[in-house]
Write a protein that holds these residues in place. Structure first.
Motif, short mmCIF file in Angstrom:
data_model
loop_
_atom_site.label_atom_id
_atom_site.label_comp_id
_atom_site.label_asym_id
_atom_site.label_seq_id
_atom_site.Cartn_x
_atom_site.Cartn_y
_atom_site.Cartn_z
N THR A 168 0.79 -1.28 -0.26
CA THR A 168 0.03 0.09 0.03
C THR A 168 0.73 1.32 -0.12
O THR A 168 0.28 2.22 -0.61
CB THR A 168 -0.87 -0.10 1.32
N PRO A 217 -8.90 11.33 2.51
CA PRO A 217 -8.51 10.27 1.66
C PRO A 217 -9.49 10.42 0.26
O PRO A 217 -10.59 10.77 0.17
CB PRO A 217 -8.85 9.00 2.44
N THR A 219 -11.43 8.37 -2.26
CA THR A 219 -12.24 7.22 -2.22
C THR A 219 -12.96 6.91 -3.60
O THR A 219 -13.36 7.69 -3.99
CB THR A 219 -13.27 7.12 -0.84
N TYR A 223 -12.66 0.09 -3.74
CA TYR A 223 -11.21 0.34 -3.40
C TYR A 223 -10.78 0.89 -2.12
O TYR A 223 -11.82 1.40 -1.42
CB TYR A 223 -10.46 1.34 -4.46
N GLU A 224 -9.79 0.63 -1.59
CA GLU A 224 -9.59 0.96 -0.16
C GLU A 224 -9.34 2.55 -0.22
O GLU A 224 -8.85 3.13 -1.38
CB GLU A 224 -8.19 0.49 0.54
N PRO A 225 -9.35 3.47 0.70
CA PRO A 225 -9.20 4.98 0.79
C PRO A 225 -7.59 5.02 0.70
O PRO A 225 -6.94 4.27 1.26
CB PRO A 225 -9.65 5.36 2.23
N VAL A 226 -7.38 6.19 -0.11
CA VAL A 226 -5.94 6.43 -0.32
C VAL A 226 -5.49 8.01 -0.23
O VAL A 226 -6.21 8.88 -0.40
CB VAL A 226 -5.55 6.50 -2.10
N TYR A 227 -4.38 8.16 0.90
CA TYR A 227 -3.98 9.35 1.40
C TYR A 227 -2.78 9.53 0.39
O TYR A 227 -2.01 8.79 -0.22
CB TYR A 227 -3.69 9.20 2.72
N ASP A 246 -0.48 6.36 0.31
CA ASP A 246 -0.96 5.07 1.19
C ASP A 246 -2.29 4.98 1.76
O ASP A 246 -2.99 5.86 1.51
CB ASP A 246 -0.03 5.35 2.63
N THR A 247 -2.53 4.03 2.24
CA THR A 247 -4.10 3.92 2.74
C THR A 247 -4.24 4.24 4.13
O THR A 247 -5.22 4.39 4.61
CB THR A 247 -4.22 2.16 2.85
N LYS A 248 -3.02 5.04 4.94
CA LYS A 248 -3.05 5.55 6.19
C LYS A 248 -2.58 7.04 5.85
O LYS A 248 -1.99 7.36 4.91
CB LYS A 248 -2.23 4.59 7.12
#
Length: 266
Positions: A168, A217, A219, A223-227, A246-248
């Protein structure tokens, strides 16, 4: 027989003073007192004529004097030969003294190294660290429009390095060099990015370089949220850009550390 009296120019006389035969009407004293009339402009005309004659005469005399003189010799067209200096010439400036030595060399050597413990990005664009103009434009949001902009900005070349940690966390760094024959494209490109919804900080030692971190993020369904975080700065004819995904949430310290280390190499 009486003779008719004829008027004579001069002072006015009475009839009683005119007597005797013809020609004896005016005595000598009266004749001397008769004023003479002077013609106007005659003296001025004489002076002007003399001046013109003097000017013409002086010009002719000058030509005659110049014609009798020997021609002035012109300087020789050939110049003395300068002796060529002997011995070894000055050594070329080092990269520390001449920045062009560094920036005209292998642009990939100016990139920071991929950190230990990381792996190469799975889909890194380009080949062997180099990106063509089409490959660089293809990674931007609107490749066709970006390609046209790069042509107008006098794109010269681009180099990049990418790595990832896990599945990620991804980092991409680009150094884009411009010819800058008509405009200062590096500085223009460094400030031409969408930074909506971010917090920003200046990058020390770069003048107007900035680092940005998204507050929310991106969204998409499935899909996963992306920062994301990004940094942009320039030096000379090179624009630098750094991207982190990153996802965080991405700490400010990470993007600032990469930006400062990369700019130190320029």
């Amino acid at each position: 027989m009486e003779v008719e009296q004829v008027p004579v120019p001069g002072p006015e006389v009475t009839g009683g003073e005119m007597h005797g035969e013809m020609g004896e009407g005016i005595d000598e004293e009266t004749r001397e007192e008769t004023p003479r009339v002077r013609r106007r402009g005659r003296t001025a005309l004489l002076i002007a004529t003399a001046a013109v004659l003097g000017l013409v005469g002086g010009t002719c005399a000058g030509y005659l004097i110049q014609a009798d003189r020997e021609p002035t010799k012109l300087p020789s067209l050939s110049q003395p030969v300068v002796a060529q200096a002997r011995g070894a010439g000055p050594e070329p400036l080092s990269a520390a003294q001449d920045r062009r030595v560094k920036t005209d060399g292998d642009l990939r050597k100016l990139l920071i190294k991929r950190p230990k413990g990381t792996q190469e990005a799975e889909y890194a664009p380009g080949h062997d660290g180099w990106l063509t103009m089409a490959e660089y434009a293809d990674q931007l949001k609107d490749p066709d429009k970006a390609f046209g902009s790069l042509v107008g900005a006098e794109f010269r070349r681009a180099a990049g390095v990418d790595w990832q940690v896990g599945s990620t966390y991804n980092v991409g760094i680009r150094l884009v060099q411009y010819r800058q024959e008509e405009k200062l494209s590096a500085s223009e490109q460094a400030g031409n990015w969408n930074v909506d919804g971010t917090r920003s900080w200046p990058i020390p030692g770069t003048g107007d370089g900035m680092a940005y971190v998204t507050t929310k993020p991106d969204t998409e369904p499935g899909y996963e949220p992306v920062y994301s975080a990004q940094a942009h700065a320039w030096r000379g004819d090179i624009a630098m850009e750094i991207w982190i995904y990153d996802t965080k949430p991405i700490p400010k310290a990470k993007i600032m550390d990469l930006a400062e280390r990369q700019m130190e190499r320029l």
